[in-house]
Design a protein around this motif. Structure first.
Motif, PDB file in Angstrom:
ATOM      1  N   LYS A  63      39.816 -37.977 -33.828  1.00 19.86           N
ATOM      2  CA  LYS A  63      40.767 -37.041 -35.340  1.00 19.86           C
ATOM      3  C   LYS A  63      41.364 -36.184 -34.804  1.00 19.86           C
ATOM      4  N   GLU A  66      44.205 -38.563 -33.751  1.00 19.76           N
ATOM      5  CA  GLU A  66      45.187 -39.082 -34.115  1.00 19.76           C
ATOM      6  C   GLU A  66      45.746 -37.606 -34.868  1.00 19.76           C
ATOM      7  N   ASP A  67      45.617 -36.637 -34.873  1.00 17.76           N
ATOM      8  CA  ASP A  67      46.468 -35.480 -35.864  1.00 17.76           C
ATOM      9  C   ASP A  67      47.166 -35.062 -34.853  1.00 17.76           C
ATOM     10  N   LYS A  70      50.179 -37.459 -34.966  1.00 22.02           N
ATOM     11  CA  LYS A  70      50.895 -37.642 -36.785  1.00 22.02           C
ATOM     12  C   LYS A  70      52.225 -36.641 -35.973  1.00 22.02           C
ATOM     13  N   ASP A  71      52.001 -35.052 -35.932  1.00 22.07           N
ATOM     14  CA  ASP A  71      52.315 -34.137 -35.377  1.00 22.07           C
ATOM     15  C   ASP A  71      53.660 -34.650 -34.322  1.00 22.07           C
ATOM     16  N   GLU A  73      54.598 -37.661 -34.037  1.00 21.50           N
ATOM     17  CA  GLU A  73      55.426 -38.731 -34.609  1.00 21.50           C
ATOM     18  C   GLU A  73      56.667 -37.955 -35.255  1.00 21.50           C
ATOM     19  N   GLU A  74      55.690 -37.071 -36.123  1.00 25.10           N
ATOM     20  CA  GLU A  74      56.862 -35.847 -36.725  1.00 25.10           C
ATOM     21  C   GLU A  74      57.942 -35.291 -36.152  1.00 25.10           C
TER      22      GLU A  74
END
Length: 159
Positions: A63, A66-67, A70-71, A73-74
């Motif tokens: 997890k 994954e977080d 995401k960060d 990717e942003e």
């Protein structure tokens, strides 16, 4: 008890005794009577029990990863938008073009192979033609192993 321990043990020793000397009260790793210094061979780290890894720890790490993705990717998207603005490009047009390419058949995107040169278009001495996995032709000099995409001419320097 493991077979290799049974082979080295005296059958008269207690089953819970040391595998090296047979005495109760210690294990082979700490045997004061044995002929092998296990701690010297493997070091103290080999005899320290490590904490178990639980499934919940693995899920928590996944997890967290994954977080972080995401960060990442942003931040990558924000950087790409800033670069597009810097170059005077429209971000929406870039995304639309990417979506269009994503929906195309990959075979359409591969450039078609150039027609084979005619027999009368002979290569200069020492040059050969080859084809890459995408079907494009390239030229290489046999002696120097020089590679180039453009067809060599008689005055092409070889170095």
């Amino acid at each position: 008890m493991e077979k290799h321990h049974l082979l080295r043990r005296d059958p008269n020793w207690h089953p819970n005794g040391c595998n090296l000397c047979g005495q109760l009260g210690h294990q082979a790793a700490n045997c004061p009577n044995g002929t092998i210094n296990w701690r010297q061979i493997y070091g103290d780290e080999a005899f320290i029990l490590r904490q178990p890894i639980y499934y919940s720890d693995i899920v928590q790490r996944q997890k967290y990863k994954e977080d972080n993705m995401k960060d990442l990717e942003e931040r990558a998207q924000a950087y790409a938008k800033a670069k597009a603005a810097e170059l005077g490009l429209s971000w929406d047009e870039i995304v639309a073009k990417a979506e269009e390419l994503r929906n195309k058949d990959p075979a359409e995107l591969i450039p078609k192979a150039a027609p084979a040169p005619a027999a009368d278009d002979a290569l200069p001495a020492g040059w050969a033609v080859a084809t890459d996995p995408n079907g494009r032709q390239y030229f290489w000099h046999k002696k120097t192993q020089k590679v180039q995409w453009e067809r060599p001419s008689e005055d092409t320097p070889i170095n």
